[in-house]
Design a protein around this motif. Structure first.
Motif, mmCIF file in Angstrom:
data_model
loop_
_atom_site.group_PDB
_atom_site.id
_atom_site.type_symbol
_atom_site.label_atom_id
_atom_site.label_comp_id
_atom_site.label_asym_id
_atom_site.label_seq_id
_atom_site.Cartn_x
_atom_site.Cartn_y
_atom_site.Cartn_z
ATOM 1 N N GLY A 50 0.817 -1.210 0.000
ATOM 2 C CA GLY A 50 0.000 0.000 0.000
ATOM 3 C C GLY A 50 0.849 1.259 0.000
ATOM 4 N N ASN A 51 1.943 1.245 0.769
ATOM 5 C CA ASN A 51 2.854 2.403 0.773
ATOM 6 C C ASN A 51 3.463 2.624 -0.605
ATOM 7 O OD1 ASN A 51 2.361 2.705 3.504
ATOM 8 N ND2 ASN A 51 4.192 1.582 4.130
ATOM 9 N N SER A 52 3.861 1.553 -1.245
ATOM 10 C CA SER A 52 4.427 1.680 -2.595
ATOM 11 C C SER A 52 3.397 2.234 -3.572
ATOM 12 C CB SER A 52 4.927 0.315 -3.090
ATOM 13 O OG SER A 52 6.052 -0.120 -2.363
ATOM 14 N N ALA A 53 2.146 1.785 -3.434
ATOM 15 C CA ALA A 53 1.098 2.274 -4.326
ATOM 16 C C ALA A 53 0.864 3.771 -4.119
ATOM 17 C CB ALA A 53 -0.196 1.499 -4.088
ATOM 18 N N TRP A 111 8.116 3.433 -7.946
ATOM 19 C CA TRP A 111 7.867 2.084 -7.427
ATOM 20 C C TRP A 111 9.161 1.445 -6.928
ATOM 21 C CZ3 TRP A 111 3.514 -0.515 -6.299
ATOM 22 C CH2 TRP A 111 3.615 -1.886 -6.055
ATOM 23 N N ASN A 112 10.256 1.710 -7.610
ATOM 24 C CA ASN A 112 11.537 1.114 -7.229
ATOM 25 C C ASN A 112 12.344 1.997 -6.280
ATOM 26 O OD1 ASN A 112 11.117 -1.172 -8.845
ATOM 27 N ND2 ASN A 112 11.971 -0.165 -10.654
ATOM 28 N N SER A 113 11.739 3.024 -5.713
ATOM 29 C CA SER A 113 12.460 3.905 -4.788
ATOM 30 C C SER A 113 13.066 3.087 -3.653
ATOM 31 C CB SER A 113 11.511 4.960 -4.203
ATOM 32 O OG SER A 113 11.014 5.801 -5.202
ATOM 33 N N ASN A 135 8.402 1.227 1.909
ATOM 34 C CA ASN A 135 7.726 0.689 0.738
ATOM 35 C C ASN A 135 8.150 -0.758 0.507
ATOM 36 O OD1 ASN A 135 10.322 1.160 -0.103
ATOM 37 N ND2 ASN A 135 9.773 2.089 -2.046
ATOM 38 N N LEU A 136 7.615 -1.343 -0.548
ATOM 39 C CA LEU A 136 7.835 -2.758 -0.823
ATOM 40 C C LEU A 136 9.295 -3.058 -1.129
ATOM 41 C CD1 LEU A 136 6.078 -5.268 -0.932
ATOM 42 C CD2 LEU A 136 5.752 -4.878 -3.370
ATOM 43 N N THR A 137 9.949 -2.163 -1.841
ATOM 44 C CA THR A 137 11.344 -2.389 -2.219
ATOM 45 C C THR A 137 12.235 -2.510 -0.997
ATOM 46 O OG1 THR A 137 10.940 -1.069 -4.213
ATOM 47 C CG2 THR A 137 13.229 -1.537 -3.642
ATOM 48 N N PRO A 165 3.397 -5.874 -10.400
ATOM 49 C CA PRO A 165 2.636 -4.694 -10.866
ATOM 50 C C PRO A 165 3.242 -4.022 -12.092
ATOM 51 C CG PRO A 165 2.782 -4.678 -8.483
ATOM 52 C CD PRO A 165 3.667 -5.796 -8.952
ATOM 53 N N MET A 166 4.554 -3.896 -12.131
ATOM 54 C CA MET A 166 5.181 -3.278 -13.299
ATOM 55 C C MET A 166 5.069 -4.171 -14.531
ATOM 56 S SD MET A 166 6.234 -0.262 -12.558
ATOM 57 C CE MET A 166 4.743 -0.130 -11.539
#
Length: 291
Positions: A74-77, A206-208, A223-225, A268-269
């Motif tokens: 959710g944070n990444s989104a 997204w890749n941050s 985030n997810l990364t 997602p990407m």
């Protein structure tokens, strides 16, 4: 004109080299997919290569039940959607005036933007600036520094400049002002470029990774990364997860959970790119070549 024998050899070599490059990109992805869908015995035996062995989704189940993967997703989104929207709005509002020949000082502002591509303040000045602005531990520290990519700005500026002058003159005769010109003429004609740049920005947000580690202090905002990186780096966390439930020891491994986390991060990407792929080449080429 019929291709000569030399041309056929040249094309065959090109296709062969491109195929090898494509396979070097595809094989690691297939290996990760296979690990995430294989059972623990096959993974520990080292027999999993490019096809799942002993199909199992237990790694995904444990990942979603015992990690913060859903909040991190959710944070990444949020970072990606809001950041991409801010960046596209700022890029459009900057590129349009710079594409107009009657804009006073456009050469100066264009050169100033290009200057930042070659020279930057560095990590410490950026951090001190974010701290003085009170943006540490907020997502604005990720959005504001990346609001405008100079490369994307130049691509969109060139795209706007290539719109035929006849269209602009016809709109002016109908009483079209600058805002209506931008919203009703330029943007609809620039959909390939806009879709391409949106993809560029979305992938970047997204890749941050490094910026999140520097500016975000609270783990629940990661985030997810960053979460997946921590799972890979801290093997002890995965080991505890594996042995937390003795009945499931034979069903999951740390490698399977890491592979599942990587897949959740990249899926997602992989879904978004095909939707925008038809605009990708056209947008880059039309925005990069003058004339």
């Amino acid at each position: 004109m019929k291709d000569s024998f030399g041309d056929k050899i040249f094309y065959a070599c090109n296709y062969g080299i491109l195929l090898l490059i494509a396979l070097t990109c595809l094989f690691p992805l297939l290996h990760i997919v296979s690990l995430s869908l294989s059972d623990a015995h096959s993974i520990m035996s080292g027999i999993v290569t490019f096809w799942p062995r002993g199909w199992s989704i237990e790694s995904y189940r444990q990942l979603f039940e015992n990690t913060r993967i859903i909040p991190a997703f959710g944070n990444s989104a949020v970072i990606t959607l809001v950041g991409s929207a801010i960046s596209m709005i700022m890029t459009i509002l900057t590129a349009y005036p710079l594409s107009r020949a009657y804009f006073i000082g456009r050469r100066f502002f264009t050169l100033a933007a290009v200057f930042t591509m070659m020279f930057a303040g560095g990590m410490i000045p950026h951090y001190l600036l974010m701290k003085q602005l009170g943006l540490i531990n907020t997502y604005w520290s990720l959005w504001l520094p990346a609001a405008v990519s100079v490369y994307n700005l130049l691509v969109l500026r060139t795209f706007f400049a290539n719109v035929p002058e006849e269209i602009e003159e016809a709109a002016r005769m109908d009483g079209c002002g600058e805002w209506r010109m931008l919203m009703r003429i330029m943007l609809p004609l620039s959909l390939p470029a806009l879709a391409t740049l949106t993809l560029f920005y979305a992938v970047g947000y997204w890749n941050s990774f490094m910026s999140v580690l520097i500016y975000i202090n609270e783990t629940h905002k990661y985030n997810l990364t960053v979460l997946v990186q921590q799972m890979i780096r801290k093997q002890s966390v995965l080991t505890e997860m594996v042995y937390a439930q003795p009945d499931d020891v034979a069903e999951i491994t740390g490698e399977g959970i890491k592979a599942a986390g990587i897949m959740v991060m990249i899926i997602p990407m992989l879904i978004v790119y095909p939707l925008l792929q038809r605009y990708f080449v056209k947008g880059v080429m039309l925005g990069s070549v003058k004339g």
